[in-house]
Structure formats: structure tokens, C-alpha cells
Design a protein around this motif. Structure first.
Motif, mmCIF file in Angstrom:
data_model
loop_
_atom_site.group_PDB
_atom_site.id
_atom_site.type_symbol
_atom_site.label_atom_id
_atom_site.label_comp_id
_atom_site.label_asym_id
_atom_site.label_seq_id
_atom_site.Cartn_x
_atom_site.Cartn_y
_atom_site.Cartn_z
ATOM 1 N N ALA A 26 14.164 6.136 -4.679
ATOM 2 C CA ALA A 26 14.864 5.682 -3.475
ATOM 3 C C ALA A 26 13.870 5.192 -2.424
ATOM 4 N N ALA A 27 12.773 5.924 -2.233
ATOM 5 C CA ALA A 27 11.755 5.521 -1.254
ATOM 6 C C ALA A 27 11.131 4.187 -1.651
ATOM 7 N N LEU A 28 10.794 4.041 -2.911
ATOM 8 C CA LEU A 28 10.203 2.782 -3.383
ATOM 9 C C LEU A 28 11.185 1.625 -3.237
ATOM 10 N N ASN A 29 12.450 1.884 -3.526
ATOM 11 C CA ASN A 29 13.477 0.862 -3.403
ATOM 12 C C ASN A 29 13.641 0.414 -1.947
ATOM 13 N N MET A 30 13.612 1.369 -1.024
ATOM 14 C CA MET A 30 13.738 1.020 0.401
ATOM 15 C C MET A 30 12.578 0.149 0.863
ATOM 16 N N LEU A 86 7.288 2.168 9.297
ATOM 17 C CA LEU A 86 7.496 2.805 7.995
ATOM 18 C C LEU A 86 8.490 3.960 8.099
ATOM 19 N N HIS A 87 8.385 4.742 9.171
ATOM 20 C CA HIS A 87 9.308 5.862 9.355
ATOM 21 C C HIS A 87 10.746 5.376 9.479
ATOM 22 N N SER A 88 10.959 4.357 10.293
ATOM 23 C CA SER A 88 12.334 3.861 10.454
ATOM 24 C C SER A 88 12.850 3.209 9.172
ATOM 25 N N THR A 89 11.965 2.677 8.359
ATOM 26 C CA THR A 89 12.365 2.075 7.083
ATOM 27 C C THR A 89 12.750 3.133 6.060
ATOM 28 N N LEU A 90 11.981 4.219 6.018
ATOM 29 C CA LEU A 90 12.180 5.237 4.984
ATOM 30 C C LEU A 90 13.179 6.335 5.350
ATOM 31 N N ASN A 91 13.368 6.598 6.611
ATOM 32 C CA ASN A 91 14.188 7.737 7.023
ATOM 33 C C ASN A 91 15.678 7.378 6.999
ATOM 34 N N LYS A 92 16.170 7.046 5.814
ATOM 35 C CA LYS A 92 17.554 6.620 5.629
ATOM 36 C C LYS A 92 18.076 7.167 4.314
ATOM 37 N N GLY A 93 19.355 7.091 4.135
ATOM 38 C CA GLY A 93 19.979 7.417 2.861
ATOM 39 C C GLY A 93 19.633 8.808 2.354
ATOM 40 N N ILE A 94 19.386 8.905 1.053
ATOM 41 C CA ILE A 94 19.178 10.226 0.454
ATOM 42 C C ILE A 94 17.837 10.851 0.818
ATOM 43 N N TRP A 99 0.316 9.534 11.288
ATOM 44 C CA TRP A 99 0.609 9.620 9.863
ATOM 45 C C TRP A 99 2.107 9.674 9.608
ATOM 46 N N ILE A 100 2.446 9.425 8.355
ATOM 47 C CA ILE A 100 3.817 9.588 7.884
ATOM 48 C C ILE A 100 3.746 10.463 6.636
ATOM 49 N N GLU A 101 4.719 11.357 6.506
ATOM 50 C CA GLU A 101 4.754 12.246 5.350
ATOM 51 C C GLU A 101 6.138 12.171 4.721
ATOM 52 N N VAL A 102 6.155 12.021 3.406
ATOM 53 C CA VAL A 102 7.415 11.930 2.664
ATOM 54 C C VAL A 102 7.441 13.072 1.657
ATOM 55 N N TYR A 132 0.829 -1.206 0.000
ATOM 56 C CA TYR A 132 0.000 0.000 0.000
ATOM 57 C C TYR A 132 0.867 1.262 0.000
ATOM 58 N N ALA A 133 1.886 1.286 0.849
ATOM 59 C CA ALA A 133 2.773 2.456 0.908
ATOM 60 C C ALA A 133 3.469 2.666 -0.439
ATOM 61 N N MET A 134 3.914 1.589 -1.080
ATOM 62 C CA MET A 134 4.553 1.715 -2.388
ATOM 63 C C MET A 134 3.571 2.229 -3.437
ATOM 64 N N SER A 135 2.333 1.791 -3.361
ATOM 65 C CA SER A 135 1.359 2.256 -4.351
ATOM 66 C C SER A 135 1.085 3.746 -4.195
ATOM 67 N N VAL A 136 1.008 4.218 -2.961
ATOM 68 C CA VAL A 136 0.764 5.650 -2.730
ATOM 69 C C VAL A 136 1.964 6.477 -3.176
ATOM 70 N N LEU A 137 3.159 6.070 -2.762
ATOM 71 C CA LEU A 137 4.370 6.813 -3.142
ATOM 72 C C LEU A 137 4.637 6.721 -4.648
ATOM 73 N N GLY A 138 4.358 5.575 -5.226
ATOM 74 C CA GLY A 138 4.606 5.378 -6.648
ATOM 75 C C GLY A 138 3.672 6.180 -7.544
ATOM 76 N N ARG A 139 2.475 6.479 -7.074
ATOM 77 C CA ARG A 139 1.512 7.261 -7.859
ATOM 78 C C ARG A 139 1.662 8.766 -7.672
ATOM 79 N N ALA A 140 2.512 9.175 -6.754
ATOM 80 C CA ALA A 140 2.670 10.611 -6.478
ATOM 81 C C ALA A 140 3.243 11.321 -7.697
ATOM 82 N N GLU A 141 2.750 12.525 -7.911
ATOM 83 C CA GLU A 141 3.281 13.363 -8.984
ATOM 84 C C GLU A 141 4.363 14.256 -8.389
#
Length: 185
Positions: free
Chosen positions: A156-160, A124-132, A143-146, A75-84
Motif C-alpha cells: 500500500a505504501a509503495l502504491n501510494m 511524504l507524510h501527507s502522501t503516505l498517511n492515508k488509507g490502510i 525524518w519520517i517513519e513508517v 528513493y523513498a520507494m527503494s527504502v520501503l521496498g527493501r524493508a524486511e
């Protein structure tokens, strides 16, 4: 549904159906999966139910929590992947759990529900809050906001999320939940 010789069987029972009724044609026993015992378990549509923990073995709870984590990630990947891009993407913990459980969580009355939603956000926050994308990820309890400033950050977010170790995440999700269940009893 019944697990018996040869696999998992399902039968639709409708009271007061006459022999001539068209409904009668679907009121018969059908085999859903082939196998015996554990090999013929039902398909899990709802990957996790906080009220079912007392009726599951440790292995079943781990399996169900792992499936829940996988659905959360999808679900998180689908939301982030559809973002413009560029975009600020905010995902609500309730929405994540709702989608991961096919909207069944809307009907749960479990006291642990809010804690489970918050734990999902923390994971999700600990998974995404890394790298670039470090510092581009914010979270509250609900909530979480990217902040996706570029396509590179989106990739990068989708890859993580895609590379996440679901079993480790499931243990992190389940451990506090099981402690909550024990404390409530």
C-alpha cells in the motif's frame, strides 16, 4: 558545454597537453544531444539547486523541482521496498535530499537547505498517511517513519508513492521555497 547549431556540445580542455599525449585523444568537441535551443538542453544530473533559482526561468524551476520530487519518491520507494517486513522504516530528510541530488546537496551552503529537507518530509507524510497505513506513519521535522506490519501495508505504501501526482507535490515543495528566496533578498 555549449549550445550551438545542431545541439549541445561538450569539450574537455586540459591545459598543457602535448600533441602526443594519450589524453589528447579525448580532448575534442563532441555532440551530446541533437537539437536547437531548448531542445538541446543539458541532461540534468542534479535536479535542483537552491542557489540557481535566480538564473532559471519559471518553467525551468518547475521542471527541476518536478524532477527532484520524482527522485525523492524513487528513493523513498527503494527504502520501503527493501524493508524486511515487519519493520519500522525511518528515512532522514537529509538522506532523501542527498540521494535525490547524487550527494551534491552535501556541498550546498544554502540557508534554505534544512527547510527544504523538512518540506520533503511533510510532503511524504501527507502522501503516505492515508488509507490502510494511516496512523502507521509518523514524522518529525527531520525524518519520517513508517511501521510496516505486513506485506499488505508495504504494498500500500509503495502504491501510494507510485501513484503520487508529482506536479502537485513539486508545487507544494517549490512554493514555500520561492517565498524563502524572496524573503532572504
Amino acid at each position: 558545454m555549449e549550445i550551438s547549431s545542431g545541439g549541445l556540445w561538450g569539450e574537455l580542455c586540459v591545459p598543457e597537453v602535448t600533441e602526443n599525449s594519450p589524453v589528447r585523444k579525448i580532448c575534442k568537441r563532441v555532440q551530446i544531444t541533437v537539437g536547437d535551443g531548448d531542445a538541446s538542453r543539458p541532461i540534468y544530473l542534479v535536479p535542483y539547486d537552491p542557489t540557481a533559482a535566480d538564473n532559471q526561468t519559471k518553467d525551468e524551476r518547475e521542471y527541476c523541482t518536478n524532477i527532484l520530487v520524482q527522485r525523492v519518491l524513487v528513493y523513498a520507494m527503494s527504502v520501503l521496498g527493501r524493508a524486511e517486513v515487519p519493520d519500522f522504516v525511518r528515512i532522514n530528510g537529509r538522506d532523501i535530499l542527498r540521494e535525490a541530488t547524487f550527494k551534491i546537496s552535501d556541498y550546498w551552503q544554502a540557508s534554505e537547505l534544512k527547510k527544504l529537507e523538512r518540506r520533503i518530509i511533510q510532503i511524504l507524510h501527507s502522501t503516505l498517511n492515508k488509507g490502510i497505513i494511516r496512523e502507521k506513519v509518523q514524522a518529525s521535522g527531520d525524518w519520517i517513519e513508517v511501521h510496516l506490519e505486513s506485506l499488505d501495508l508495504q504494498k500500500a505504501a509503495l502504491n501510494m508513492l507510485q501513484r503520487s501526482h508529482t506536479e502537485t507535490m513539486a508545487k507544494a515543495l517549490a512554493s514555500p521555497q520561492l517565498q524563502l528566496d524572496e524573503a532572504d533578498n
